[in-house]
Design a protein around this motif. Structure first.
Motif, PDB file in Angstrom:
ATOM      1  N   LYS A 143       0.838  -1.206   0.000  1.00  0.00           N
ATOM      2  CA  LYS A 143       0.000   0.000   0.000  1.00  0.00           C
ATOM      3  C   LYS A 143       0.870   1.252   0.000  1.00  0.00           C
ATOM      4  O   LYS A 143       1.877   1.335   0.702  1.00  0.00           O
ATOM      5  N   VAL A 144       0.495   2.229  -0.818  1.00  0.00           N
ATOM      6  CA  VAL A 144       1.211   3.507  -0.829  1.00  0.00           C
ATOM      7  C   VAL A 144       0.828   4.287   0.423  1.00  0.00           C
ATOM      8  O   VAL A 144      -0.349   4.540   0.682  1.00  0.00           O
ATOM      9  N   TYR A 145       1.849   4.655   1.214  1.00  0.00           N
ATOM     10  CA  TYR A 145       1.618   5.454   2.416  1.00  0.00           C
ATOM     11  C   TYR A 145       1.566   6.951   2.085  1.00  0.00           C
ATOM     12  O   TYR A 145       0.613   7.640   2.394  1.00  0.00           O
ATOM     13  N   TYR A 146       2.651   7.419   1.448  1.00  0.00           N
ATOM     14  CA  TYR A 146       2.688   8.842   1.097  1.00  0.00           C
ATOM     15  C   TYR A 146       3.674   9.078  -0.045  1.00  0.00           C
ATOM     16  O   TYR A 146       4.514   8.230  -0.353  1.00  0.00           O
ATOM     17  N   ARG A 227      14.360  17.726  -9.566  1.00  0.00           N
ATOM     18  CA  ARG A 227      13.077  17.217 -10.069  1.00  0.00           C
ATOM     19  C   ARG A 227      12.924  15.788  -9.554  1.00  0.00           C
ATOM     20  O   ARG A 227      13.241  14.832 -10.252  1.00  0.00           O
ATOM     21  N   LYS A 228      12.467  15.647  -8.326  1.00  0.00           N
ATOM     22  CA  LYS A 228      12.401  14.328  -7.700  1.00  0.00           C
ATOM     23  C   LYS A 228      11.020  14.027  -7.128  1.00  0.00           C
ATOM     24  O   LYS A 228      10.321  14.927  -6.681  1.00  0.00           O
ATOM     25  N   MET A 229      10.681  12.733  -7.139  1.00  0.00           N
ATOM     26  CA  MET A 229       9.463  12.280  -6.488  1.00  0.00           C
ATOM     27  C   MET A 229       9.778  10.987  -5.753  1.00  0.00           C
ATOM     28  O   MET A 229      10.389  10.077  -6.327  1.00  0.00           O
ATOM     29  N   THR A 230       9.363  10.914  -4.494  1.00  0.00           N
ATOM     30  CA  THR A 230       9.573   9.726  -3.667  1.00  0.00           C
ATOM     31  C   THR A 230       8.225   9.122  -3.302  1.00  0.00           C
ATOM     32  O   THR A 230       7.312   9.844  -2.897  1.00  0.00           O
ATOM     33  N   VAL A 231       8.120   7.812  -3.472  1.00  0.00           N
ATOM     34  CA  VAL A 231       6.889   7.093  -3.110  1.00  0.00           C
ATOM     35  C   VAL A 231       7.239   6.086  -2.022  1.00  0.00           C
ATOM     36  O   VAL A 231       8.107   5.229  -2.217  1.00  0.00           O
ATOM     37  N   VAL A 232       6.590   6.192  -0.872  1.00  0.00           N
ATOM     38  CA  VAL A 232       6.833   5.295   0.254  1.00  0.00           C
ATOM     39  C   VAL A 232       5.675   4.318   0.381  1.00  0.00           C
ATOM     40  O   VAL A 232       4.524   4.733   0.551  1.00  0.00           O
TER      41      VAL A 232
END
Length: 336
Positions: A143-146, A227-232
């Motif tokens: 599950k994606v948290y944030y 230009r970054k995106m992090t998916v936890v």
């Protein structure tokens, strides 16, 4: 052969024109801009295209099938409305309008013209972003948290819109695409350092269904371009770096395992950290803008709804408008 016109040859326009020139079934008939220096530049590079500062040349030409609008955001609605009334298919760069009401009006106009309207959300055609979605949808990711994203640089400083409307459409459209939903409420805070009433830096928090939180940081005032995106997620974590051409996506085998431990009459939680390998997936070497334009013209040829259609653009504008309202109301939470 599809005859196409480009309105706006400023910052992004030349990239669009060069990409169109690589398409076999599309003719870039006209390039329009109000800046004479830009028109002279276009005339040198695209000598076969008609160069003009008069939009009516495009609107009144029955041979022109499609119009791409790459002008300042506050001109999008007026130009798009005129193009639709003239019977043209349109691709509008982000944001498609500067208000929800304007986007809804375009929707109403198109009920009569029934033309293809596409939002220029280029990242939804980026192979790295497509791979991101594939990864986070897999059960192994959990599950994606944030999610949190950073889109900062020193410049380009705009005078027509703030950093939110200029930069955040990318991150909002990506978040909506990855999570397959729109936020329920938003909150934003920012500051105006260089120009009155135009925020140079903005922090926004978006609350999505299923308790997923997205944080977006955009700024024209930063020492380094990022230009970054992090998916936890519950089982894995992912970092997407748009500036890393060799390894844009890194998947981290990191997670937190929790379990209940009975202790007397109470229950405690046992927390265990797991840190494993880092995996770098292979990404297709396709150019997002070229893929976006190919899709636009295919949709015209086949009369089908674009992936980033008017509804897609409207959903992003709704979020931007709510964030702007939050900025103006001392970072109040705004429901969408």
């Amino acid at each position: 052969m599809i005859n196409c016109a480009l309105i706006g040859y400023g910052y992004w326009g030349p990239n669009i024109a060069r990409s169109i020139a690589r398409l076999k079934n599309v003719n870039l008939s006209v390039i329009c801009d109000l800046n004479q220096a830009k028109l002279e530049e276009a005339e040198i590079v695209f000598s076969r295209s008609k160069i003009t500062d008069d939009v009516s040349v495009i609107l009144e030409d029955p041979e022109i099938d499609a119009v791409i609008i790459a002008t300042p955001a506050n001109t999008h609605f007026d130009l798009a409305s005129k193009a639709l009334n003239a019977g043209k298919h349109i691709l509008i760069e982000k944001p498609i309008t500067t208000s929800t009401n304007q986007a809804l009006e375009l929707k109403k106009l198109n009920e009569k013209s029934k033309k293809i309207i596409m939002a220029g959300h280029t990242f939804e055609y980026n192979p790295a972003v497509l791979k991101m979605k594939e990864i986070i949808k897999d059960d192994n990711f959990g599950k994606v948290y944030y999610i949190y994203s950073t889109r900062v640089n020193l410049g380009q400083i705009r005078g027509d819109v703030n950093a939110l409307w200029n930069l955040a459409p990318h991150d909002i459209s990506m978040s909506n695409y990855l999570l397959e939903s729109s936020p329920l409420e938003v909150m934003a805070t920012g500051a105006c350092f260089l120009q009155k009433s135009i925020e140079d830096v903005v922090f926004a928090i978006l609350k999505y269904p299923n308790n997923v939180m997205v944080e977006i940081h955009v700024s024209w005032l930063d020492p380094a371009k990022e230009r970054k995106m992090t998916v936890v997620g519950a089982k894995k974590m992912l970092v997407y770096d748009d500036l890393d051409n060799e390894m844009p996506i890194k998947i981290y085998d990191k997670r937190v395992d929790t379990g209940q431990v009975a202790k007397g009459l109470s229950t405690e939680y046992k927390i265990k950290l797991h840190s494993g390998d880092i995996y770098v997936p292979q990404i297709e070497g396709k150019e997002p803008l070229l893929e976006e334009l190919k899709h636009f013209f295919i949709c015209i040829e086949e009369n089908k709804n674009p992936l980033t259609d008017l509804e897609n653009g409207l959903n992003v504008v709704k979020v931007l408008e709510a964030c702007q309202k939050s900025l103006e109301e001392n970072s109040k939470w705004i429901k969408i």
